[in-house]
Design an enzyme around this catalytic site. Structure first.
Site, short mmCIF file in Angstrom:
data_model
loop_
_atom_site.label_atom_id
_atom_site.label_comp_id
_atom_site.label_asym_id
_atom_site.label_seq_id
_atom_site.Cartn_x
_atom_site.Cartn_y
_atom_site.Cartn_z
N SER A 116 -3.14 13.70 28.41
CA SER A 116 -3.62 14.24 27.70
C SER A 116 -4.70 15.53 27.84
O SER A 116 -4.32 15.39 28.99
CB SER A 116 -4.86 13.16 26.66
OG SER A 116 -5.43 14.10 25.90
N THR A 160 -8.75 20.09 23.80
CA THR A 160 -8.49 19.36 23.82
C THR A 160 -8.38 17.58 22.98
O THR A 160 -9.53 17.99 21.91
CB THR A 160 -8.30 18.44 25.49
OG1 THR A 160 -9.62 18.17 25.74
CG2 THR A 160 -8.20 19.40 26.85
N TYR A 179 -22.10 10.81 29.49
CA TYR A 179 -20.86 11.79 30.14
C TYR A 179 -21.49 12.87 31.14
O TYR A 179 -20.57 12.83 32.81
CB TYR A 179 -20.79 12.45 29.04
CG TYR A 179 -19.42 13.18 29.29
CD1 TYR A 179 -18.21 12.43 29.93
CD2 TYR A 179 -19.87 15.00 29.93
CE1 TYR A 179 -17.43 14.31 30.05
CE2 TYR A 179 -18.89 15.49 29.93
CZ TYR A 179 -17.34 15.38 30.13
OH TYR A 179 -16.76 16.20 29.98
N LYS A 221 -20.73 13.21 35.36
CA LYS A 221 -20.35 14.00 36.37
C LYS A 221 -21.09 14.83 37.28
O LYS A 221 -20.62 15.81 38.88
CB LYS A 221 -20.19 15.35 35.10
CG LYS A 221 -18.66 14.94 34.11
CD LYS A 221 -17.83 14.49 34.65
CE LYS A 221 -16.38 15.24 33.35
NZ LYS A 221 -15.41 14.65 34.18
N1 LIG Z 1 -11.80 19.50 27.36
C1 LIG Z 1 -12.73 20.58 28.01
O1 LIG Z 1 -13.42 21.16 27.70
C2 LIG Z 1 -13.57 19.46 29.36
C3 LIG Z 1 -14.56 20.44 29.33
C4 LIG Z 1 -15.12 19.56 30.37
C5 LIG Z 1 -14.91 18.90 31.42
N2 LIG Z 1 -13.38 18.55 30.88
C6 LIG Z 1 -12.95 16.61 31.44
O2 LIG Z 1 -11.68 17.17 32.03
C7 LIG Z 1 -11.30 15.78 32.30
C8 LIG Z 1 -10.28 15.67 31.81
O3 LIG Z 1 -9.73 16.11 29.67
P1 LIG Z 1 -9.45 16.22 28.46
O4 LIG Z 1 -10.49 17.33 27.88
O5 LIG Z 1 -7.72 16.46 28.86
O6 LIG Z 1 -9.64 14.83 27.27
P2 LIG Z 1 -8.66 14.44 27.15
O7 LIG Z 1 -7.63 14.71 26.29
O8 LIG Z 1 -9.53 13.11 26.25
O9 LIG Z 1 -7.89 13.87 27.91
C9 LIG Z 1 -8.71 12.31 29.18
C10 LIG Z 1 -7.36 11.30 29.50
O10 LIG Z 1 -8.38 10.31 30.46
C11 LIG Z 1 -8.03 9.48 30.37
N3 LIG Z 1 -8.54 8.18 30.55
C12 LIG Z 1 -9.67 7.95 29.92
N4 LIG Z 1 -10.41 7.00 30.13
C13 LIG Z 1 -9.06 5.91 31.06
C14 LIG Z 1 -9.68 5.34 31.99
N5 LIG Z 1 -10.23 4.13 32.17
N6 LIG Z 1 -8.67 4.97 32.98
C15 LIG Z 1 -7.33 5.62 33.08
N7 LIG Z 1 -7.05 6.39 32.32
C16 LIG Z 1 -8.92 7.50 31.13
C17 LIG Z 1 -6.98 9.71 29.25
O11 LIG Z 1 -6.14 8.68 29.01
P3 LIG Z 1 -6.17 7.93 27.41
O12 LIG Z 1 -4.16 8.49 27.41
O13 LIG Z 1 -4.94 6.87 27.93
O14 LIG Z 1 -6.64 8.49 26.54
C18 LIG Z 1 -6.40 11.16 29.70
O15 LIG Z 1 -5.57 10.96 29.56
C19 LIG Z 1 -12.20 15.42 32.30
O16 LIG Z 1 -12.39 14.56 33.20
C20 LIG Z 1 -13.07 15.41 31.18
O17 LIG Z 1 -14.63 15.36 31.69
C21 LIG Z 1 -12.51 18.63 29.92
#
Ligand SMILES: NC(=O)c1ccc[n+]([C@@H]2O[C@H](COP(=O)([O-])OP(=O)(O)OC[C@H]3O[C@@H](n4cnc5c(N)ncnc54)[C@H](OP(=O)(O)O)[C@@H]3O)[C@@H](O)[C@H]2O)c1
Length: 325
Positions: free
Chosen positions: A53, A240, A205, A209
């Site tokens: 994702s 996302t 969260y 982090k």
């Molecule tokens: N989007 C932003 O603006 C933003 C900002 C700051 C930091 N981040 C960080 O960027 C990273 C990716 O986030 P995203 O926004 O792309 O979120 P996302 O779309 O929710 O993707 C999260 C991913 O983590 C996987 N995941 C969650 N729990 C898990 C577990 N217990 N074991 C294995 N995989 C697991 C999910 O797998 P499933 O498909 O199985 O659910 C998914 O592939 C995260 O660390 C998030 O904190 C994002």
């Protein structure tokens, strides 16, 4: 400081301008960024968690396009297969093994470590990307608060287990995907697992982090001179499924300004490929440049705090100390 760095620093101070899409677009032009070539990672192996994702999926695409063998580590076989099939179709070959592992389960992480060590002769890059913002206080199968389990304890056990492989080639890179949200949150050593105060998903969260970044610095210090580098990056704010689900109000408000997943993930691929990134360790990046660890003095962690967190997480992960001081 040259004019380009002045613009970059002014953007960084603005927070919104920096974290949102304009920050990425301006910096990309300002510094004439190039994408890695198709052979930048040819012959190299990258493992990435959470490739199903958002940012992880975007990073998997660009790492694959840079020629890497990409191990897709996630908790749903079905979603992993979909990513695998897309990458194999686009790249025209099959170098994308799927590995089912729940980062919140130490048993599952240990099984993933065993499988990677048995099957992969080398590992060059580990991207710790999987993340979650639980709405309620939930516990992992090991009884650990879920945000801490998924983003701190599981990834620590994974890196501990894969360290021999990363060391094997004399130059492994570890990349932790963190969040700018961690700037606001202090670490409460008396209540790391939210047992004695009302639970807040965003704060749990952000604390996880902050701990993740503190540990990455501690890994970097302990592995100095080993050839293995450890850096964190935060992606700014990217459009996302995870952001939409965990912070719907913020998402609605900011949607027109959010980065694409590929823009948010750009620095992951840069850290994995750029020669200059390979000379850096123990730093926090946004948009291909090191950024401060702290913006709010009250959230600052000392070197002693980081060592204390290391000891706590070694115990929670139930592994022998992977890099004794
Ligand atoms: N989007 C932003 O603006 C933003 C900002 C700051 C930091 N981040 C960080 O960027 C990273 C990716 O986030 P995203 O926004 O792309 O979120 P996302 O779309 O929710 O993707 C999260 C991913 O983590 C996987 N995941 C969650 N729990 C898990 C577990 N217990 N074991 C294995 N995989 C697991 C999910 O797998 P499933 O498909 O199985 O659910 C998914 O592939 C995260 O660390 C998030 O904190 C994002």
């Amino acid at each position: 400081m040259g004019p380009r760095l002045v613009v970059d620093a002014a953007l960084e101070l603005s927070v919104v301008g920096s974290f949102a899409a304009p920050g990425y677009a301006i910096r990309r032009r300002l510094f004439d960024w190039e994408d890695p070539g198709r052979d930048a990672l040819r012959g190299r192996t990258v493992a990435i968690t959470g490739p199903t994702s958002g940012l992880g999926r975007a990073a998997a695409r660009s790492l694959a396009a840079a020629g890497a063998r990409v191990l897709l580590v996630g908790r749903s076989e079905e979603r992993l297969r979909a990513v695998h099939d897309e990458l194999a179709a686009v790249q025209g070959d099959d170098r994308f093994p799927v590995l089912v592992a729940d980062m919140a389960s130490l048993e599952s992480v240990a099984a993933a470590v065993r499988s990677i060590r048995e099957q992969e002769p080398r590992l060059d890059v580990l991207v710790d990307n999987a993340g979650v913002m639980p709405a309620d206080r939930l516990q992992s199968p090991d009884g650990i608060e879920l945000a801490l389990a998924t983003m701190v304890v599981g990834p620590f056990a994974l890196l501990a287990g894969l360290l021999p492989l990363l060391r094997g080639n004399g130059g492994g890179r570890v990349i932790s995907v963190t969040s700018g949200g961690m700037y606001t949150q202090a670490v409460d050593f008396d209540d790391l697992q939210w047992t004695s105060r009302p639970f807040s998903g965003p704060r749990a969260y952000a604390m996880a982090k902050r701990i993740q970044v503190a540990l990455m610095r501690e890994w970097a210090r302990r592995l100095a001179g080993s050839g293995v580098t450890c850096n964190a990056m935060h992606p700014g704010w990217a459009d996302t499924p995870g952001l939409a689900e965990s912070l719907p109000g913020f998402y609605r408000l900011m949607r027109p300004l959010l980065r694409t997943p590929a823009q948010g993930a750009d620095t992951i691929t840069w850290l994995a490929t750029a020669p200059e990134a390979g000379r850096s360790s123990g730093r926090l990046f946004l948009d291909r440049r090191p950024r401060p660890f702290d913006r709010v003095p009250a959230t600052r962690l000392s070197a002693a705090d980081r060592e204390r967190l290391w000891e706590i997480v070694v115990a929670l992960a139930d592994v022998p100390d992977p890099a004794p001081d």
